[in-house]
Scaffold this motif. Structure first.
Motif, short mmCIF file in Angstrom:
data_model
loop_
_atom_site.label_atom_id
_atom_site.label_comp_id
_atom_site.label_asym_id
_atom_site.label_seq_id
_atom_site.Cartn_x
_atom_site.Cartn_y
_atom_site.Cartn_z
N ARG A 112 0.83 -1.20 0.00
CA ARG A 112 0.00 0.00 0.00
C ARG A 112 0.87 1.25 0.00
O ARG A 112 0.58 2.22 -0.72
CB ARG A 112 -0.91 -0.01 1.23
N LYS A 115 2.34 1.80 -3.50
CA LYS A 115 1.35 2.33 -4.45
C LYS A 115 1.15 3.83 -4.23
O LYS A 115 1.05 4.60 -5.19
CB LYS A 115 0.02 1.59 -4.28
N VAL A 116 1.11 4.24 -2.97
CA VAL A 116 0.97 5.67 -2.66
C VAL A 116 2.18 6.44 -3.18
O VAL A 116 2.05 7.51 -3.80
CB VAL A 116 0.81 5.87 -1.14
N ALA A 119 2.21 6.59 -7.08
CA ALA A 119 1.17 7.48 -7.61
C ALA A 119 1.59 8.95 -7.45
O ALA A 119 1.43 9.76 -8.37
CB ALA A 119 -0.15 7.23 -6.88
N GLY A 353 -1.75 12.90 -7.10
CA GLY A 353 -1.54 11.46 -7.26
C GLY A 353 -1.99 10.67 -6.06
O GLY A 353 -2.58 9.59 -6.19
N ILE A 354 -1.76 11.21 -4.85
CA ILE A 354 -2.10 10.45 -3.64
C ILE A 354 -3.59 10.50 -3.36
O ILE A 354 -4.16 9.55 -2.81
CB ILE A 354 -1.26 10.97 -2.46
N SER A 357 -4.83 7.72 -5.70
CA SER A 357 -4.51 6.40 -5.15
C SER A 357 -5.24 6.16 -3.85
O SER A 357 -5.66 5.03 -3.55
CB SER A 357 -3.00 6.27 -4.94
N ILE A 360 -8.70 4.93 -4.41
CA ILE A 360 -8.71 3.51 -4.79
C ILE A 360 -8.46 2.62 -3.57
O ILE A 360 -9.09 1.56 -3.42
CB ILE A 360 -7.64 3.25 -5.87
N LEU A 361 -7.55 3.07 -2.69
CA LEU A 361 -7.20 2.27 -1.51
C LEU A 361 -8.14 2.48 -0.34
O LEU A 361 -8.01 1.80 0.68
CB LEU A 361 -5.77 2.62 -1.07
N SER A 368 -5.34 11.78 2.73
CA SER A 368 -4.59 11.74 1.47
C SER A 368 -3.85 13.06 1.25
O SER A 368 -2.69 13.08 0.82
CB SER A 368 -5.53 11.46 0.29
#
Length: 799
Positions: A112, A115-116, A119, A353-354, A357, A360-361, A368
Motif C-alpha cells: 500500500r 502504491k501511494v 502514484a 496522485g495520492i 490512489s 482507490i485504496l 490523502s
C-alpha cells in the motif's frame, strides 16, 4: 660561511612564519566550524516550539553565514578543499542512504505504501515535465535536464521526513508508518533513476561526438552493472564471514574491521574508474550491501555520527557560500514565477496522485492530502543537486537559490501537517478506553500478567484459569518477567539491534525457562481459549514502570496484574517485602494506560483443581462505589463464568439517615472534593453498573448476593473482619469512591496505600495483625480518562 648560515636563518624564519600562519588559519577554521554548530543548535532550539527539523535552521544559518562579506572573502582561499570535503561527505551520505534501502522491493508486489509513493511520483513527474520547460530553469534546455529536474521533484528526503515523524511521536500510528514507508520508496526510486540517467546522459561529454558519448555511456553502464553484481554476490558472503568471526557481545577485531572498510571502499569505487560519479556509485553499492549484521550496523552508526556532527555544518555553509545573494534576481518577475510554480508543482503533484490512489485504496481525502504534503519534503541530496547545477553552469545562481528556497518551504510546513494529524486523532479518539468496564464482551481480554520469579507461577496459572471466561473470544495473556537490570546482567546482554537485546545470563535464562515450561504446560493441557505469550521487563527499578506501561500500550492491554511486593512465607505470614518492586507497583498504578491489579497471594497459588467444574473455589467481590469498584465488578463478571468458582458479590451501602448523609458530605468535602453534580453522576453510574451485573449474573444466575447497610468505617472494618477465612480470593477496588464515609479514617492505618483502604485491611498489612493467612486479595484500579493523545509513541489509527 656566515652567508650560508645567514641564508639558513632566513629560511628557518620563513618556514616558522609559514607554519605559524597555517596553524593560525587552521585554528580559525576549526573555531568557525564550532561557531557554525553552536549557532545552528541555538536556532534549532529556538524553533523547537514549532517542531521544526534541524535542516530548517541549518538552511537559514548556512545561507546567512555563507553570504557574510568577511567570511565569504576568507573562504574564497579554500574553495577546492571545501569542495573536496563536500564530495567526501556526500559519498558517505549516499552510501548510508543506499544501505538503508531494500532494492528487492522493486521485484515484489507493491504494498500500500509503494502504491501511494508511485502514484505521487508519477503525477509530480507528469506535471513537472509538462510545465518546467516553459520557465527555462536551465541555461541550455534539453529533454534530459528536464527529466532530471522532474525526477528530483518526484523524490522525498526520507531521512528528514522520518526524523520529523518520529520526533513528534506518530511513528507507530497507521499514517506515520505509511508515510515513512512511502517516503523511503520515493527516495529510493528517484535516486535510482538519477543514478541510471547519469549513465544514459552525462553533460561532461556533451561536447564530444555522438559515438563517443554512446561509447562512454556503454562503458559506464557495464562498469556499474559489474559493480552491482559483485556487490550483490560477494558482499553477503564476505560480511557473513566477518560477522561469524565477531559474535555479538565481543568487540570487532581490528583486522576484520580494516578488511570490511577496505571492501566497502573498493565496491564503492569500482564504477568510478569508468568516469561514473563516485557519489552515485556509493549509493548503488550501498543498496546491494546487506543491511543486517554487525559490520553494516557499525558502518551506519559511525557514518551517521560523522554526518550529524561534522559534515552537515560544513555542508550548509558550503551551500550558503555557493548561493551568492549577489547573483539573486529579485527584480525579475520570472524569478518569483519559478519559485511559485516549482513549489506548486512539488505540492500539487504529490497531492493529486495520492488523492487518486487514496480513493482507490479507501483513504479519507483529508488523510490523502496530509500524506501528499508530507511526501513533498526534500533532503540534503536535493540541495546538493541544486548547488551542483549552478557550479557546473547548467543553471544561474538565481535559479539555484530558487530551488533551495523551494526545498526549504517543503520542509517548513511538515511539522504543522503532523500537528494537524495529531489534532484529528484527538478528535476521533478523545479518550483511551483501555479498561474492563469498557471492554466489548465480543472482544478478547488482553492481559499483562507480571511475575517476579517461579514463586509467582502457581498463582499466575490460577489467575489465568479463573479469568479465562469462554473459549470464544477467549483471552490473550502476556506472562511478563519483572527482572531488575544489574551490572552483572547488563554485561551479558547481546544487542541484536538498537531496540532489542538478548539476555545470556545463566540465572535469568534458567528462571525464564522454568516459568515458560510451567505456564506452557498448563496452556497445553487446560488452555482452551487462552493465547499465551512471553514477555520480559528487564530494567532498573526506576525505568521498569515506564517499560511496563509502554508495553501495555503497545499491546493494547486492558489489565495489568502485578504481584504484591511481599512474599508469603510457609507459615502464611509475609516477609519484609522488596522496596524496588513496591516502587514499581506504585509507579505503574500512577502512569499505566489501562487498569491495574495487584495480587496479594496468601495461598491462592496453593489452590488446586480449579480447572475441574464445581471445584468450589469461594471468591467474593466487594462493591461500595466508584470507578475502581466498577472495574472490580467488571472483572468479577468474567470470574463468574468459570464453573469451578462460587462467586459472591457483597454490596456495602450507606444507611439512609440524615446524620450519615451529613457525615458523607463532610468526608467528601475534606477528602475527595466532589461537587454535588459529580457525586450524583458517580452514584448513577454505580447503580447502572450494579443493576446490569445483577441482572446478568445474580438474578437467576450462579452468583450469590449479599447486601450490608453500614453507618461508618468502623462497621466497614468489622464486616471485613467477619469475612476472615470464608473466601479464597476477595476482589476489591482500590479507591475513588463517593461514599467515603464508609472508609473515612481507614487511610490513617494504611501501611500500603497502593492497596487502598479496603485492600490494605484485607491483606493484613494495615491492622497490625494479619487479617487472614489463607485469603488472597486482588486490588483493581481503573485508569483515569485521558482527554487527549500525548503523542508519545501513540499507536493510534485515523485512516
Amino acid at each position: 660561511m656566515s652567508a650560508i648560515f645567514g641564508t639558513d636563518k632566513g629560511f628557518d624564519e620563513a618556514c616558522t612564519e609559514n607554519l605559524r600562519k597555517n596553524a593560525s588559519d587552521l585554528t580559525l577554521k576549526i573555531l568557525a566550524l564550532y561557531a557554525m554548530v553552536i549557532v545552528c543548535n541555538l536556532l534549532h532550539h529556538l524553533l523547537r516550539p514549532w517542531s521544526q527539523p534541524r535542516m530548517t535552521s541549518d538552511i537559514v544559518i548556512g545561507l546567512v553565514a555563507g553570504n557574510i562579506g568577511p567570511i565569504k572573502k576568507w573562504s574564497v582561499t579554500v574553495p577546492d578543499a571545501l569542495n573536496s570535503m563536500i564530495y567526501f561527505g556526500m559519498v558517505c551520505y549516499m552510501f548510508v542512504l543506499g544501505l538503508e534501502m531494500d532494492p528487492y522491493v522493486l521485484f515484489r508486489w507493491p504494498t500500500r505504501a509503494a502504491k501511494v509513493a508511485y502514484a505521487g511520483m508519477l503525477s509530480t513527474f507528469i506535471l513537472a515535465s509538462t510545465i518546467t520547460p516553459f520557465l527555462r530553469f536551465f541555461k541550455s534546455p534539453s529533454i534530459m535536464r528536464t527529466i532530471s529536474l522532474s525526477t528530483a521533484l518526484c523524490g522525498t528526503g526520507s531521512p528528514v521526513l522520518t526524523r520529523i515523524i518520529t520526533s513528534q511521536k506518530i511513528g507507530k500510528s497507521d499514517i506515520g508508518q505509511l508515510v515513512i514507508a512511502a517516503g523511503m520508496h520515493s527516495d529510493f526510486v528517484s535516486s535510482l533513476v538519477i543514478s541510471v540517467c547519469y549513465v544514459a546522459y552525462n553533460d561532461s561529454s556533451s561536447g564530444a561526438s555522438e559515438s563517443a558519448r554512446i561509447e562512454k555511456a556503454v562503458i559506464q553502464g557495464v562498469a556499474l552493472f559489474i559493480q552491482s553484481v559483485i556487490t550483490a554476490s560477494i558482499s553477503p558472503v564476505f560480511l557473513k564471514w566477518v560477522n561469524n568471526e565477531n559474535p555479538e557481545g565481543k568487540p570487532l577485531k581490528g583486522s576484520h574491521l580494516i578488511l570490511s572498510v577496505a571492501f566497502m571502499a573498493v565496491v564503492c569505487s569500482c564504477s568510478t574508474l569508468s568516469g561514473y560519479s563516485p557519489i552515485l556509485s556509493a549509493f548503488m553499492a550501498g543498496i546491494f550491501l546487506p543491511r543486517e549484521g554487525r559490520v553494516s550496523k557499525w558502518a551506519l552508526g559511525k557514518i551517521n555520527y560523522f554526518l550529524s556532527t561534522i559534515f552537515y555544518p560544513i555542508f550548509f555553509f558550503w551551500m550558503g557560500y555557493e548561493s551568492d545573494f549577489a547573483g539573486f534576481e529579485p527584480g525579475h518577475l520570472l524569478t518569483w514565477g519559478r519559485l511559485l510554480v516549482l513549489l506548486l508543482i512539488a505540492i500539487a503533484g504529490k497531492i493529486t496522485g495520492i488523492i487518486i490512489s487514496g480513493a482507490i485504496l479507501g483513504f479519507n481525502w483529508p488523510e490523502s492530502i496530509m500524506i501528499g504534503l508530507l511526501l513533498t519534503v526534500k533532503g540534503h541530496f536535493h540541495i546538493f543537486l541544486a548547488v551542483m547545477a549552478r557550479q557546473t553552469g547548467k543553471t544561474t545562481t538565481s535559479t539555484s537559490l530558487v530551488i533551495i528556497l523551494v526545498i526549504f518551504f517543503t520542509t517548513l510546513h511538515a511539522p504543522f501537517v503532523v500537528s494537524n494529524i495529531i489534532e484529528r486523532a484527538r478528535k476521533r479518539s478523545p479518550t483511551h478506553r483501555m479498561a474492563l468496564e469498557w471492554l466489548d464482551p465480543m472482544n478478547e481480554l488482553r492481559m499483562l500478567l507480571c511475575v517476579r520469579g517461579p514463586h509467582n507461577v502457581a498463582s499466575a496459572i490460577n489467575f489465568m484459569e479463573i479469568s479465562r471466561g469462554t473459549a470464544d473470544p477467549g483471552i490473550v495473556v502476556y506472562v511478563t518477567d519483572m527482572i531488575e537490570m544489574t551490572d552483572q546482567i547488563a554485561a551479558t546482554l547481546v544487542h541484536k539491534d538498537t531496540d532489542n537485546a538478548k539476555v545470556t545470563d545463566r540465572g535469568v535464562t534458567d528462571m525464564r525457562d522454568q516459568i515458560t515450561s510451567a505456564v506452557q504446560a498448563y496452556a497445553n493441557e487446560n488452555g482452551d481459549g487462552i493465547t499465551l505469550r512471553r514477555m520480559l521487563a528487564l530494567s532498573t527499578f526506576s525505568l521498569m514502570p515506564r517499560d511496563i506501561s509502554n508495553m501495555a500500550e503497545d499491546l493494547l492491554i486492558s489489565l495489568i496484574v502485578l504481584p504484591f511486593h511481599k512474599i508469603r512465607r510457609d507459615d502464611g505470614t509475609f516477609d519484609g517485602g522488596h522496596p524496588g518492586f513496591r516502587f514499581v507497583n506504585r509507579k505503574v498504578l500512577r502512569h499505566a494506560p489501562c487498569s491495574v491489579g495487584i495480587l496479594v497471594d496468601r495461598g491462592f497459588g496453593l489452590t488446586e483443581k480449579i480447572q475441574e467444574p464445581y471445584s468450589g473455589l469461594n471468591v467474593a467481590v466487594i462493591f461500595i462505589g466508584g470507578k475502581d469498584d466498577r472495574e472490580a465488578l467488571a472483572y468479577a463478571g468474567r470470574v463468574a463464568r468459570h464453573p469451578g468458582v462460587k462467586l459472591t458479590v457483597i454490596r456495602f451501602l450507606v444507611e439512609a439517615s440524615t446524620e450519615n448523609n451529613n457525615s458523607s458530605r463532610r468526608a467528601r468535602a475534606s477528602n475527595y472534593r466532589y461537587s454535588l453534580a459529580e457525586e450524583e453522576q458517580e452514584m448513577k453510574l454505580d447503580d447502572e453498573c450494579f443493576a446490569n451485573f445483577y441482572e446478568k449474573y445474580v438474578a437467576g444466575g450462579p452468583v450469590a448476593y449479599m447486601e450490608k447497610h453500614l453507618a461508618n468505617s468502623a462497621e466497614t472494618f468489622a464486616n471485613l473482619k467477619s469475612m476472615e477465612g470464608q473466601y479464597s480470593l476477595i476482589i476489591v477496588g482500590r479507591g475513588g469512591r463517593v461514599n467515603s464515609v464508609l472508609t473515612l479514617g481507614m487511610n490513617d492505618l494504611e501501611q500500603c496505600p497502593e492497596l487502598g483502604p479496603i485492600g490494605d485491611v484485607l491483606s493484613g498489612t494495615g491492622t497490625g495483625t494479619d487479617f487472614s493467612i489463607t485469603t488472597s486479595v486482588l486490588i483493581i484500579q481503573q485508569p483515569s480518562l485521558r482527554g487527549e493523545l500525548e503523542g508519545l509513541d501513540e499507536d493510534f489509527s485515523i485512516m
